[in-house]
Design an enzyme around this catalytic site. Structure first.
Site, PDB file in Angstrom:
ATOM      1  N   THR A  44     -19.728 -38.351  24.789  1.00 44.49           N
ATOM      2  CA  THR A  44     -19.314 -39.732  24.453  1.00 44.49           C
ATOM      3  C   THR A  44     -20.253 -40.749  25.082  1.00 44.49           C
ATOM      4  O   THR A  44     -20.274 -41.901  24.669  1.00 44.49           O
ATOM      5  CB  THR A  44     -17.874 -40.025  24.932  1.00 44.49           C
ATOM      6  OG1 THR A  44     -17.753 -39.609  26.289  1.00 44.49           O
ATOM      7  CG2 THR A  44     -16.861 -39.316  24.084  1.00 44.49           C
ATOM      8  N   ASP A  65     -23.517 -29.680  30.824  1.00 41.24           N
ATOM      9  CA  ASP A  65     -22.074 -29.687  30.566  1.00 41.24           C
ATOM     10  C   ASP A  65     -21.389 -29.143  31.829  1.00 41.24           C
ATOM     11  O   ASP A  65     -21.652 -28.005  32.233  1.00 41.24           O
ATOM     12  CB  ASP A  65     -21.821 -28.774  29.348  1.00 41.24           C
ATOM     13  CG  ASP A  65     -20.362 -28.720  28.965  1.00 41.24           C
ATOM     14  OD1 ASP A  65     -19.496 -28.879  29.845  1.00 41.24           O
ATOM     15  OD2 ASP A  65     -20.089 -28.502  27.768  1.00 41.24           O
ATOM     16  N   LEU A  80     -16.798 -38.067  37.069  1.00 42.25           N
ATOM     17  CA  LEU A  80     -16.289 -38.947  36.008  1.00 42.25           C
ATOM     18  C   LEU A  80     -16.342 -38.298  34.634  1.00 42.25           C
ATOM     19  O   LEU A  80     -15.839 -38.878  33.661  1.00 42.25           O
ATOM     20  CB  LEU A  80     -17.117 -40.255  35.958  1.00 42.25           C
ATOM     21  CG  LEU A  80     -16.664 -41.412  36.851  1.00 42.25           C
ATOM     22  CD1 LEU A  80     -16.791 -41.066  38.317  1.00 42.25           C
ATOM     23  CD2 LEU A  80     -17.476 -42.662  36.555  1.00 42.25           C
ATOM     24  N   ALA A 121     -12.296 -39.069  39.185  1.00 41.63           N
ATOM     25  CA  ALA A 121     -11.863 -40.204  38.361  1.00 41.63           C
ATOM     26  C   ALA A 121     -10.631 -39.753  37.593  1.00 41.63           C
ATOM     27  O   ALA A 121     -10.718 -39.133  36.541  1.00 41.63           O
ATOM     28  CB  ALA A 121     -12.969 -40.617  37.398  1.00 41.63           C
ATOM     29  N   TYR A 152      -5.603 -34.366  27.563  1.00 44.28           N
ATOM     30  CA  TYR A 152      -6.166 -35.333  28.512  1.00 44.28           C
ATOM     31  C   TYR A 152      -5.243 -35.485  29.732  1.00 44.28           C
ATOM     32  O   TYR A 152      -5.668 -35.278  30.870  1.00 44.28           O
ATOM     33  CB  TYR A 152      -6.343 -36.677  27.809  1.00 44.28           C
ATOM     34  CG  TYR A 152      -7.009 -37.746  28.655  1.00 44.28           C
ATOM     35  CD1 TYR A 152      -8.355 -37.656  29.000  1.00 44.28           C
ATOM     36  CD2 TYR A 152      -6.288 -38.854  29.100  1.00 44.28           C
ATOM     37  CE1 TYR A 152      -8.972 -38.649  29.758  1.00 44.28           C
ATOM     38  CE2 TYR A 152      -6.897 -39.856  29.857  1.00 44.28           C
ATOM     39  CZ  TYR A 152      -8.236 -39.745  30.182  1.00 44.28           C
ATOM     40  OH  TYR A 152      -8.845 -40.722  30.941  1.00 44.28           O
ATOM     41  N   LYS A 156      -6.047 -33.901  33.394  1.00 41.38           N
ATOM     42  CA  LYS A 156      -6.280 -34.747  34.568  1.00 41.38           C
ATOM     43  C   LYS A 156      -5.277 -34.435  35.680  1.00 41.38           C
ATOM     44  O   LYS A 156      -5.603 -34.513  36.865  1.00 41.38           O
ATOM     45  CB  LYS A 156      -6.172 -36.225  34.168  1.00 41.38           C
ATOM     46  CG  LYS A 156      -7.317 -36.716  33.300  1.00 41.38           C
ATOM     47  CD  LYS A 156      -8.567 -36.969  34.127  1.00 41.38           C
ATOM     48  CE  LYS A 156      -9.661 -37.642  33.319  1.00 41.38           C
ATOM     49  NZ  LYS A 156     -10.876 -37.892  34.101  1.00 41.38           N
ATOM     50  N   ARG A 193     -10.180 -49.100  21.505  1.00 38.37           N
ATOM     51  CA  ARG A 193      -9.562 -49.867  22.600  1.00 38.37           C
ATOM     52  C   ARG A 193      -9.392 -51.322  22.186  1.00 38.37           C
ATOM     53  O   ARG A 193     -10.189 -51.858  21.429  1.00 38.37           O
ATOM     54  CB  ARG A 193     -10.416 -49.788  23.851  1.00 38.37           C
ATOM     55  CG  ARG A 193     -10.313 -48.423  24.470  1.00 38.37           C
ATOM     56  CD  ARG A 193     -11.394 -48.205  25.464  1.00 38.37           C
ATOM     57  NE  ARG A 193     -11.396 -46.825  25.855  1.00 38.37           N
ATOM     58  CZ  ARG A 193     -10.837 -46.357  26.966  1.00 38.37           C
ATOM     59  NH1 ARG A 193     -10.255 -47.166  27.795  1.00 38.37           N
ATOM     60  NH2 ARG A 193     -10.866 -45.077  27.238  1.00 38.37           N
TER      61      ARG A 193
HETATM   62  N1  LIG Z   1     -12.335 -46.514  30.717  1.00 39.69           N
HETATM   63  C1  LIG Z   1     -11.100 -46.501  31.171  1.00 39.69           C
HETATM   64  O1  LIG Z   1     -10.334 -47.478  30.945  1.00 39.69           O
HETATM   65  C2  LIG Z   1     -10.588 -45.325  31.987  1.00 39.69           C
HETATM   66  C3  LIG Z   1      -9.228 -45.332  32.367  1.00 39.69           C
HETATM   67  C4  LIG Z   1      -8.760 -44.256  33.121  1.00 39.69           C
HETATM   68  C5  LIG Z   1      -9.594 -43.219  33.493  1.00 39.69           C
HETATM   69  N2  LIG Z   1     -10.897 -43.232  33.112  1.00 39.69           N
HETATM   70  C6  LIG Z   1     -11.733 -42.098  33.514  1.00 39.69           C
HETATM   71  O2  LIG Z   1     -13.008 -42.532  33.967  1.00 39.69           O
HETATM   72  C7  LIG Z   1     -14.012 -41.597  33.569  1.00 39.69           C
HETATM   73  C8  LIG Z   1     -15.107 -42.325  32.810  1.00 39.69           C
HETATM   74  O3  LIG Z   1     -14.536 -42.925  31.648  1.00 39.69           O
HETATM   75  P1  LIG Z   1     -15.367 -43.868  30.658  1.00 39.69           P
HETATM   76  O4  LIG Z   1     -14.440 -44.892  30.131  1.00 39.69           O
HETATM   77  O5  LIG Z   1     -16.630 -44.263  31.300  1.00 39.69           O
HETATM   78  O6  LIG Z   1     -15.612 -42.851  29.451  1.00 39.69           O
HETATM   79  P2  LIG Z   1     -16.988 -42.382  28.764  1.00 39.69           P
HETATM   80  O7  LIG Z   1     -16.593 -41.508  27.628  1.00 39.69           O
HETATM   81  O8  LIG Z   1     -17.835 -43.565  28.467  1.00 39.69           O
HETATM   82  O9  LIG Z   1     -17.668 -41.543  29.940  1.00 39.69           O
HETATM   83  C9  LIG Z   1     -17.428 -40.183  30.138  1.00 39.69           C
HETATM   84  C10 LIG Z   1     -18.763 -39.482  30.224  1.00 39.69           C
HETATM   85  O10 LIG Z   1     -18.555 -38.092  30.474  1.00 39.69           O
HETATM   86  C11 LIG Z   1     -19.455 -37.352  29.671  1.00 39.69           C
HETATM   87  N3  LIG Z   1     -18.893 -36.007  29.478  1.00 39.69           N
HETATM   88  C12 LIG Z   1     -17.799 -35.659  28.764  1.00 39.69           C
HETATM   89  N4  LIG Z   1     -17.598 -34.339  28.850  1.00 39.69           N
HETATM   90  C13 LIG Z   1     -18.584 -33.840  29.641  1.00 39.69           C
HETATM   91  C14 LIG Z   1     -18.915 -32.548  30.089  1.00 39.69           C
HETATM   92  N5  LIG Z   1     -18.177 -31.464  29.752  1.00 39.69           N
HETATM   93  N6  LIG Z   1     -20.005 -32.395  30.892  1.00 39.69           N
HETATM   94  C15 LIG Z   1     -20.768 -33.468  31.230  1.00 39.69           C
HETATM   95  N7  LIG Z   1     -20.492 -34.720  30.824  1.00 39.69           N
HETATM   96  C16 LIG Z   1     -19.409 -34.893  30.039  1.00 39.69           C
HETATM   97  C17 LIG Z   1     -19.576 -38.149  28.390  1.00 39.69           C
HETATM   98  O11 LIG Z   1     -20.729 -37.841  27.635  1.00 39.69           O
HETATM   99  C18 LIG Z   1     -19.576 -39.576  28.938  1.00 39.69           C
HETATM  100  O12 LIG Z   1     -20.884 -40.016  29.240  1.00 39.69           O
HETATM  101  C19 LIG Z   1     -13.310 -40.524  32.745  1.00 39.69           C
HETATM  102  O13 LIG Z   1     -13.069 -39.400  33.566  1.00 39.69           O
HETATM  103  C20 LIG Z   1     -11.998 -41.169  32.340  1.00 39.69           C
HETATM  104  O14 LIG Z   1     -10.986 -40.216  32.182  1.00 39.69           O
HETATM  105  C21 LIG Z   1     -11.413 -44.263  32.358  1.00 39.69           C
END
Ligand SMILES: NC(=O)c1ccc[n+]([C@@H]2O[C@H](COP(=O)([O-])OP(=O)(O)OC[C@H]3O[C@@H](n4cnc5c(N)ncnc54)[C@H](O)[C@@H]3O)[C@@H](O)[C@H]2O)c1
Length: 329
Positions: A44, A65, A80, A121, A152, A156, A193
């Site tokens: 993503t 990964d 994260l 995270a 999800y 988590k 979102r």
């Molecule tokens: N954005 C929010 O409002 C929010 C809210 C609660 C929790 N979070 C948590 O914060 C973290 C970051 O979220 P974000 O909004 O930046 O999302 P995002 O999708 O922009 O970032 C997640 C990143 O993880 C990478 N990724 C996914 N699976 C992977 C894997 N198996 N190996 C390596 N990389 C992998 C994706 O390519 C991406 O760059 C996440 O863990 C999410 O659950 C975010």
């Protein structure tokens, strides 16, 4: 050997570092002088989110990964990596679970081997469909274990369990941050979102769609504030494990958000109302008293400023990812 024995400069691994929050975190940690290893499989996230950091000799990008083991020398790990919006985490639910569970095991194993601090995270989705408002960290949540969001939520939750078991069993320094709704530049344009939806609809001159009457409230934390909270959490004493809620407790009515975005974008878009989906909560707001006490942290960026920066990002062509991330936002 890591630098930390000789100076305060640390070698820091950020998994998911090419994502929305991760890229801002990498930027801030680099600004503090640390060496950053950004690991991401670009599911993503996007390399273009960190192009502007590539010339920095202290920044390294590695496509990997985290469901597979990783062997590197680091002092700290921010974990994260995980798709964060329903559209993306439901695309391949099994991979989402593997990322949360196998990914956590791999990162905890690495932290154990190299004696690194590790931060998870986590998410407000841990609380599921909460019966308690606002949610304190002591609330255990109300989560469906077999629904379409469970990959999800339960992933988590399991990651939090793993973090605590590694802490109890091996005495490892762990930190868990439960992140609430966050917004800002480098959000993905089409992940459903509300902030990015409204901004894109307004910029395209399309109707701004509100589900329900718009009187439901949400709270939004600007990404800079959130990244500061994560860094403060990592810097706490060994005894501070969390979980700690990180989010903005200021509530906004969805109708006001739509109007605000309409005005800030100078958009001709009209607001239209559609039926409210089932189970849409009336309110969602974090209880951040623990973060205030433990971290002396509270969001600082007012919504108008955060929205202006986010609108600017999308205006500069975030839909063509290569355009939006060239500048530092
Ligand atoms: N954005 C929010 O409002 C929010 C809210 C609660 C929790 N979070 C948590 O914060 C973290 C970051 O979220 P974000 O909004 O930046 O999302 P995002 O999708 O922009 O970032 C997640 C990143 O993880 C990478 N990724 C996914 N699976 C992977 C894997 N198996 N190996 C390596 N990389 C992998 C994706 O390519 C991406 O760059 C996440 O863990 C999410 O659950 C975010």
């Amino acid at each position: 050997m890591s630098n930390s024995k000789y100076s305060k400069i640390k070698r820091i691994l950020v998994t998911g570092g090419a994502g929305f929050i991760g890229s801002h975190l990498c930027e801030k940690l680099l600004d503090q002088g640390h060496e950053i290893l950004c690991v991401d499989n670009c599911f993503t996230g996007n390399k273009s989110n960190v192009y502007h950091l590539m010339d920095n000799p202290k920044f390294e990008f590695y496509r990997h990964d985290i469901t597979f083991p990783l062997y590197v020398e680091v002092d700290e790990i921010y974990n994260l990596a995980c798709p964060a919006s329903p559209i993306h985490y439901q695309f391949d639910p099994v991979q989402t679970l593997k990322t949360s569970v196998h990914g956590a095991i791999n990162m905890l194993g690495l932290a154990k081997r190299v004696k690194a601090r590790i931060l998870q995270a986590s998410t407000s989705e841990i609380y599921g469909d909460p019966e308690v408002h606002p949610q304190p960290e002591s609330y255990w949540g109300n989560v469906n274990p077999i629904g379409s969001r469970s990959c999800y939520d339960e992933g988590k939750r399991c990651a939090e369990t793993l973090f605590f078991d590694y802490h109890r069993q091996y005495g490892m320094p762990i930190k868990i941050a439960r992140i609430f709704n966050t917004y800002g530049p480098r959000m993905q344009p089409d992940d459903g979102r509300v902030v990015s939806n409204f901004i894109l609809q307004a910029l395209r001159g399309e109707p701004i769609t509100i589900y329900g009457d718009g009187m439901q409230t949400r709270s939004f934390c600007y990404v800079d504030d959130l990244a500061d909270g994560l860094i403060k959490m990592m810097q706490t004493a060994f005894s501070v494990t969390g979980p700690v809620n990180l989010g903005n407790p200021v509530e906004h009515r969805i109708l006001d958000l739509a109007k605000n975005i309409g005005e800030l974008t100078d958009s001709p878009s009209k607001i239209v109302f559609r039926p409210l989906p089932q189970d849409d909560p009336r309110r969602r707001r974090p209880d951040i008293r623990l973060a205030e006490t433990l971290l002396q942290w509270r969001p600082q960026i007012p919504i108008d400023i955060g929205l202006r920066r986010t609108i600017n990002y999308f205006r500069c062509g975030a839909e063509d990812n290569s355009l939006g991330s060239k500048d530092k936002f």
